[in-house]
Design a protein around this motif. Structure first.
Motif, PDB file in Angstrom:
ATOM      1  N   GLU A  35     -41.281  10.629  18.061  1.00 20.83           N
ATOM      2  CA  GLU A  35     -42.464   9.503  18.081  1.00 20.83           C
ATOM      3  C   GLU A  35     -42.382   8.326  18.705  1.00 20.83           C
ATOM      4  OE1 GLU A  35     -45.604   9.568  16.199  1.00 20.83           O
ATOM      5  OE2 GLU A  35     -45.137  11.598  15.958  1.00 20.83           O
ATOM      6  N   TYR A  36     -40.930   7.726  19.090  1.00 23.44           N
ATOM      7  CA  TYR A  36     -40.799   6.661  19.862  1.00 23.44           C
ATOM      8  C   TYR A  36     -40.990   7.140  21.400  1.00 23.44           C
ATOM      9  CZ  TYR A  36     -38.824   3.439  16.437  1.00 23.44           C
ATOM     10  OH  TYR A  36     -38.639   2.476  15.360  1.00 23.44           O
ATOM     11  N   GLU A  37     -40.767   8.348  21.859  1.00 22.66           N
ATOM     12  CA  GLU A  37     -41.161   8.769  23.199  1.00 22.66           C
ATOM     13  C   GLU A  37     -42.462   8.675  23.277  1.00 22.66           C
ATOM     14  OE1 GLU A  37     -38.885  12.479  23.626  1.00 22.66           O
ATOM     15  OE2 GLU A  37     -36.748  11.720  23.358  1.00 22.66           O
ATOM     16  N   ASP A  38     -43.195   9.246  22.509  1.00 25.77           N
ATOM     17  CA  ASP A  38     -44.601   9.481  22.739  1.00 25.77           C
ATOM     18  C   ASP A  38     -45.418   7.965  22.515  1.00 25.77           C
ATOM     19  OD1 ASP A  38     -44.228  12.233  22.563  1.00 25.77           O
ATOM     20  OD2 ASP A  38     -45.080  12.468  20.461  1.00 25.77           O
ATOM     21  N   GLU A  39     -45.031   7.057  21.800  1.00 28.09           N
ATOM     22  CA  GLU A  39     -45.538   5.860  21.837  1.00 28.09           C
ATOM     23  C   GLU A  39     -45.913   5.396  23.299  1.00 28.09           C
ATOM     24  OE1 GLU A  39     -44.881   2.019  19.007  1.00 28.09           O
ATOM     25  OE2 GLU A  39     -43.016   2.714  20.104  1.00 28.09           O
ATOM     26  N   ALA A  40     -44.984   5.411  24.109  1.00 23.85           N
ATOM     27  CA  ALA A  40     -45.315   4.944  25.726  1.00 23.85           C
ATOM     28  C   ALA A  40     -46.542   5.285  26.106  1.00 23.85           C
ATOM     29  CB  ALA A  40     -43.944   5.233  26.248  1.00 23.85           C
ATOM     30  N   HIS A  41     -46.998   6.585  25.792  1.00 23.37           N
ATOM     31  CA  HIS A  41     -48.109   7.201  26.449  1.00 23.37           C
ATOM     32  C   HIS A  41     -49.534   6.816  25.558  1.00 23.37           C
ATOM     33  CE1 HIS A  41     -45.075   9.606  28.557  1.00 23.37           C
ATOM     34  NE2 HIS A  41     -44.338   9.982  27.546  1.00 23.37           N
ATOM     35  N   TYR A  42     -49.495   5.971  24.814  1.00 20.88           N
ATOM     36  CA  TYR A  42     -50.744   5.835  24.290  1.00 20.88           C
ATOM     37  C   TYR A  42     -51.256   4.527  24.571  1.00 20.88           C
ATOM     38  CZ  TYR A  42     -50.411  10.095  21.496  1.00 20.88           C
ATOM     39  OH  TYR A  42     -50.398  11.324  21.070  1.00 20.88           O
ATOM     40  N   ASP A  43     -52.394   4.162  24.893  1.00 24.63           N
ATOM     41  CA  ASP A  43     -52.849   2.715  24.924  1.00 24.63           C
ATOM     42  C   ASP A  43     -53.895   2.309  24.112  1.00 24.63           C
ATOM     43  OD1 ASP A  43     -51.482   2.521  27.466  1.00 24.63           O
ATOM     44  OD2 ASP A  43     -53.201   3.614  28.707  1.00 24.63           O
ATOM     45  N   ASN A  44     -54.528   3.264  23.306  1.00 24.34           N
ATOM     46  CA  ASN A  44     -55.469   3.014  22.474  1.00 24.34           C
ATOM     47  C   ASN A  44     -54.885   2.415  21.261  1.00 24.34           C
ATOM     48  OD1 ASN A  44     -57.180   3.366  20.285  1.00 24.34           O
ATOM     49  ND2 ASN A  44     -58.087   5.129  20.941  1.00 24.34           N
ATOM     50  N   ASP A  45     -55.412   0.961  20.603  1.00 27.30           N
ATOM     51  CA  ASP A  45     -54.839   0.371  19.438  1.00 27.30           C
ATOM     52  C   ASP A  45     -54.654   1.351  18.272  1.00 27.30           C
ATOM     53  OD1 ASP A  45     -54.221  -1.948  21.098  1.00 27.30           O
ATOM     54  OD2 ASP A  45     -56.193  -2.747  20.425  1.00 27.30           O
ATOM     55  N   GLN A  46     -55.727   2.209  17.866  1.00 29.06           N
ATOM     56  CA  GLN A  46     -55.779   2.918  17.066  1.00 29.06           C
ATOM     57  C   GLN A  46     -54.756   3.895  16.798  1.00 29.06           C
ATOM     58  OE1 GLN A  46     -57.722   2.814  14.071  1.00 29.06           O
ATOM     59  NE2 GLN A  46     -56.667   4.826  13.384  1.00 29.06           N
ATOM     60  N   ASP A  47     -54.264   4.497  18.019  1.00 32.55           N
ATOM     61  CA  ASP A  47     -53.290   5.501  18.291  1.00 32.55           C
ATOM     62  C   ASP A  47     -52.096   4.947  17.917  1.00 32.55           C
ATOM     63  OD1 ASP A  47     -54.962   7.749  18.768  1.00 32.55           O
ATOM     64  OD2 ASP A  47     -55.011   7.402  21.031  1.00 32.55           O
ATOM     65  N   LYS A  48     -51.803   3.502  18.533  1.00 31.30           N
ATOM     66  CA  LYS A  48     -50.686   2.778  18.389  1.00 31.30           C
ATOM     67  C   LYS A  48     -50.455   2.538  16.873  1.00 31.30           C
ATOM     68  CE  LYS A  48     -50.059   0.912  23.038  1.00 31.30           C
ATOM     69  NZ  LYS A  48     -49.493  -0.193  23.554  1.00 31.30           N
ATOM     70  N   GLN A  49     -51.445   1.995  16.204  1.00 28.02           N
ATOM     71  CA  GLN A  49     -51.385   1.777  14.701  1.00 28.02           C
ATOM     72  C   GLN A  49     -50.987   3.182  14.036  1.00 28.02           C
ATOM     73  OE1 GLN A  49     -55.204   0.206  13.791  1.00 28.02           O
ATOM     74  NE2 GLN A  49     -54.201  -1.852  13.720  1.00 28.02           N
ATOM     75  N   GLU A  50     -51.292   4.178  14.351  1.00 30.46           N
ATOM     76  CA  GLU A  50     -51.255   5.484  13.809  1.00 30.46           C
ATOM     77  C   GLU A  50     -49.609   5.840  13.962  1.00 30.46           C
ATOM     78  OE1 GLU A  50     -53.983   8.120  14.990  1.00 30.46           O
ATOM     79  OE2 GLU A  50     -55.705   7.179  13.635  1.00 30.46           O
ATOM     80  N   ILE A  51     -49.394   5.643  15.300  1.00 28.47           N
ATOM     81  CA  ILE A  51     -47.967   5.833  15.444  1.00 28.47           C
ATOM     82  C   ILE A  51     -47.045   4.933  14.686  1.00 28.47           C
ATOM     83  CG2 ILE A  51     -46.016   5.954  17.280  1.00 28.47           C
ATOM     84  CD1 ILE A  51     -48.250   7.238  19.314  1.00 28.47           C
ATOM     85  N   GLU A  52     -47.344   3.757  14.787  1.00 31.80           N
ATOM     86  CA  GLU A  52     -46.338   2.659  13.996  1.00 31.80           C
ATOM     87  C   GLU A  52     -46.294   3.078  12.406  1.00 31.80           C
ATOM     88  OE1 GLU A  52     -43.621   0.079  14.127  1.00 31.80           O
ATOM     89  OE2 GLU A  52     -45.012   0.675  15.751  1.00 31.80           O
TER      90      GLU A  52
END
Length: 156
Positions: A23-40
């Protein structure tokens, strides 16, 4: 993992930890705020799941009696979460992660041992003091008995 002293790793712990690292690795590949919130949210949930999967003395943190957990590990809870986050964020290999967590658990056990030693020493000191306090009373009673016996002898 024969060199671990306190932590008993499970297969599920390894899987959850590896997923958290991913999940930490994947986080760098998302720009969308919604995606970032879901990953968090996912990272927080997986971090908690890693924590709950720790097994010490055949007891999972998740199912451990709250009183036992508070007595033994509560002071180290923030540190454990900090280590989980730091290791997974930086992709620390699973075996090294286990060693790091085991070292912190060793601190918790040494702390518990120190307090047990203190309690044992307090109990020993109190027992000695009680015995010392009882001895003068016994001596006084013995002296009084001797005096009474002497007085009776003198009266005869």
């Amino acid at each position: 993992m024969d060199d671990l002293k306190y932590l008993n790793p499970t297969e599920l712990l390894e899987k959850i930890y590896n997923t958290l690292c991913s999940e930490y690795e994947d986080e760098a590949h998302y720009d969308n705020d919604q995606d970032k919130q879901e990953i968090e949210v996912t990272k927080k949930r997986l971090t908690k799941k890693v924590f709950n999967e720790f097994v010490v003395d055949d007891e999972y943190f998740l199912t451990m009696d709250p009183k036992t957990f508070k007595e033994r590990y509560h002071l180290f809870e923030k540190d454990l979460f900090k280590l989980i986050n730091g290791c997974s964020k930086h992709g620390v290999p699973y075996e090294k992660f286990l060693q790091i967590i085991d070292d912190l658990l060793a601190c918790a056990n040494y702390r518990l041992n120190a307090f047990q030693q203190l309690e044992e020493e307090i109990t020993r000191i109190k027992a000695e003091k009680a015995q010392e306090d009882a001895e003068p009373e016994a001596e006084t009673a013995e002296e009084e008995t001797e005096e009474e016996t002497e007085e009776e002898s003198e009266e005869e």
